[in-house]
Design a protein around this motif. Sequence first.
Motif, PDB file in Angstrom:
ATOM      1  N   ALA A 129     -35.935 -24.054-119.270  1.00  0.00           N
ATOM      2  CA  ALA A 129     -34.709 -23.798-118.512  1.00  0.00           C
ATOM      3  C   ALA A 129     -33.484 -24.426-119.152  1.00  0.00           C
ATOM      4  N   GLY A 130     -33.651 -25.274-120.155  1.00  0.00           N
ATOM      5  CA  GLY A 130     -32.512 -25.885-120.837  1.00  0.00           C
ATOM      6  C   GLY A 130     -32.087 -27.222-120.268  1.00  0.00           C
ATOM      7  N   LYS A 131     -33.003 -27.946-119.683  1.00  0.00           N
ATOM      8  CA  LYS A 131     -32.655 -29.243-119.070  1.00  0.00           C
ATOM      9  C   LYS A 131     -32.178 -30.242-120.117  1.00  0.00           C
ATOM     10  N   SER A 132     -32.907 -30.336-121.229  1.00  0.00           N
ATOM     11  CA  SER A 132     -32.530 -31.318-122.258  1.00  0.00           C
ATOM     12  C   SER A 132     -31.135 -31.045-122.799  1.00  0.00           C
ATOM     13  N   THR A 133     -30.821 -29.764-122.986  1.00  0.00           N
ATOM     14  CA  THR A 133     -29.487 -29.397-123.485  1.00  0.00           C
ATOM     15  C   THR A 133     -28.405 -29.842-122.509  1.00  0.00           C
ATOM     16  N   GLN A 134     -28.603 -29.557-121.236  1.00  0.00           N
ATOM     17  CA  GLN A 134     -27.597 -29.920-120.234  1.00  0.00           C
ATOM     18  C   GLN A 134     -27.495 -31.429-120.048  1.00  0.00           C
ATOM     19  N   VAL A 135     -28.606 -32.133-120.157  1.00  0.00           N
ATOM     20  CA  VAL A 135     -28.570 -33.598-120.069  1.00  0.00           C
ATOM     21  C   VAL A 135     -27.680 -34.162-121.168  1.00  0.00           C
ATOM     22  N   ASN A 136     -27.849 -33.664-122.399  1.00  0.00           N
ATOM     23  CA  ASN A 136     -27.079 -34.189-123.529  1.00  0.00           C
ATOM     24  C   ASN A 136     -25.599 -33.812-123.419  1.00  0.00           C
TER      25      ASN A 136
END
Length: 673
Positions: free
Chosen positions: A468-475
């Motif tokens: 879902a792209g969690k790591s991208t949004q966290v960064n």
Amino acid sequence: MRIRAFRRLWAVLSLSALGDWLGLLATSTFAAAQVDNSLAKGAAFGTVIAVRLLPALILGPMAGVLADRFDRRFTMAVCDVIRFVFFLSIPLATLFTDNPALVIGWAAVATFVIEAVAMLWTPAKEAAVPNLVPRARLEATNQLSLATTYGVTPVAAALLLAGLNSLLGQWDVPEWAEATDVALYFNALTFLANALIVFFLIPEISGRAAATGPGERKPGMLREFLEGWKFVGQTPLVRGLVLGILGAFAGGGVVVGTANLYARELYGGDAAFFLLFATLFIGLAGGIVAGPRLVGALSRRRWFGLSIILAAGSVIVLALAPQLAFAVTATLFVGAGAGMAFLSGTTLLGGEVDDEVRGRAFAVVQTGVRVVLMFTIALSSTLVGAGGRPTFDLGPFTVELSTTRILLIVAGVCGVMAGAGALKQMDDKHGVPLLADLWASVRGRPLVKAEPKPVRGLFLVFEGGDGAGKSTQVNLLADALRRAGRDVVVTREPGATTAGAQIRRLLLEGEAVAPRAEALLYAADRAHHVTTVVRPALDRGAVVISDRYVDSSLAYQGAGRTLPVQEVAWLSDWATGGLKPDLVVLLDLDPAVGLRRALSRSGGADLLESESLAFHERVRYQFLDLAANDSGRYLVLDAEREPEHVASVVLERVVELLPAPDRFQRRSDDRVT
């Protein structure tokens, strides 16, 4: 019972309780037997009963001081010797005088002395018990003691006296060998046996002699008395206990005092009265014996307050009962509530009050119970007798009021207020829903009291399915906040710590484990993660951004593995100490799309990613259900939108959560300042 000192003390308690009940019945009957007139018999019987109340009024408050001041073993032994002498003197009085008034007078004097020393013996015994058994077994110890005192020995005393009457009534025995005389002789011997057992066989009861060190002087009795009452008044636990126990026994006293006339209103007569009276004590014994099993792991402080409310609420139901069957059921619950309150209150006093003031605390409760019980019985029986059933003529119809029912309603309402007040003062789980905690505790999983939430930091969590792209949004969010000068900690579950990394390998790379084991491993990682990473960062005022948190367990282990979601929630709540994020960003995505993303990014699937599409669909719907049930704390976004657009929306929501002085504004060129 495997503990030798307690086993011997329990034998003493059993004999003492049998002696107390037998003494009450035999002394009252003995006094009534000295006269022939029915009115005089009633007066003699009532006089002896009333005399039992006087020591509580006069000496009760000081009894606790003496129990705390002197060696308990010596105190108990001396008290039992005194009771032996005075019980023996009651039947022997007939050998010295034929005047009934003198015999009855001496019986009253002896009863006063016996009751006075009992006021000293009881707090000494109660204060000694917690020193003989492990703290974890104190409740079971009190169950055994109270069931013996209020369940077994009253029945045994009544049967013993009835048996002596039946047996000796068949023979022509001298006056000094009448059934009541023999019962009093036997009763006296039980106290002599108690004194010998306590003094010679239970040295572990001693302990108050060491209360002061060498060369130290004990404070005066008046000072100890004032300190004891000050302790009771200033300690919320003890104050709540005293308030609640007195409220419960006041309700029980009103039930006993009104039961006779109440039974007649139900057209039951004496048989109904005896049925209600017996039911009250059956309920009392049932509450003592079965109460802990019923409430399971519920906090004993909460149990105490709820027991008071149960007893008082049942008094209100009793007042409204239209038939005897309803009245019997309500009376059973009155007794059960009072029994559970007495058990939990005694256990709390023994387990949470310091040894130095324990005797005085027990004396306050003991005195209050006796006075309130006797007073409410006498007052309520007088009021219902004087009030009768007044009738009011309202023209077309007449209304007949029952003083008995009105008094029961008033007593019930006052009792509910006392229980609520006790619960408010004693509650050790503020903020935890009461009824939900009760229901969870009955099932063995009490709700956990949340640890204080840090007030300075901000806790943000990103949730969603795989890909879902969690790591991208966290960064992206972390970079924006750092450019604004914020202290940001980026973390993840599982694997944020050294121990967590090992757990992550077990969960995602090793051999698949059973669903329950998987849930426990995630909870273990989360407990360590919150304690060592999340809370310290929040305490210093940082913004903590976590890739996954509790909701992932609810979705993956709860819905995905089909474990009971409530059990997984309880486990996670316990592991985190109730710590909840300030905002959960749920990136919602079709599982088929997310799995393709995850596989293209990593080149291979871990254990969770390799699960079936149906598994991941259950996970997705569980995430959406969680967000729908707590929409104020969730931000649900379409994860198929452009990452920059999603990041912009997330940042806008986070800005609203930051403390006012630390908020930053967005410029038209979308740069963050």
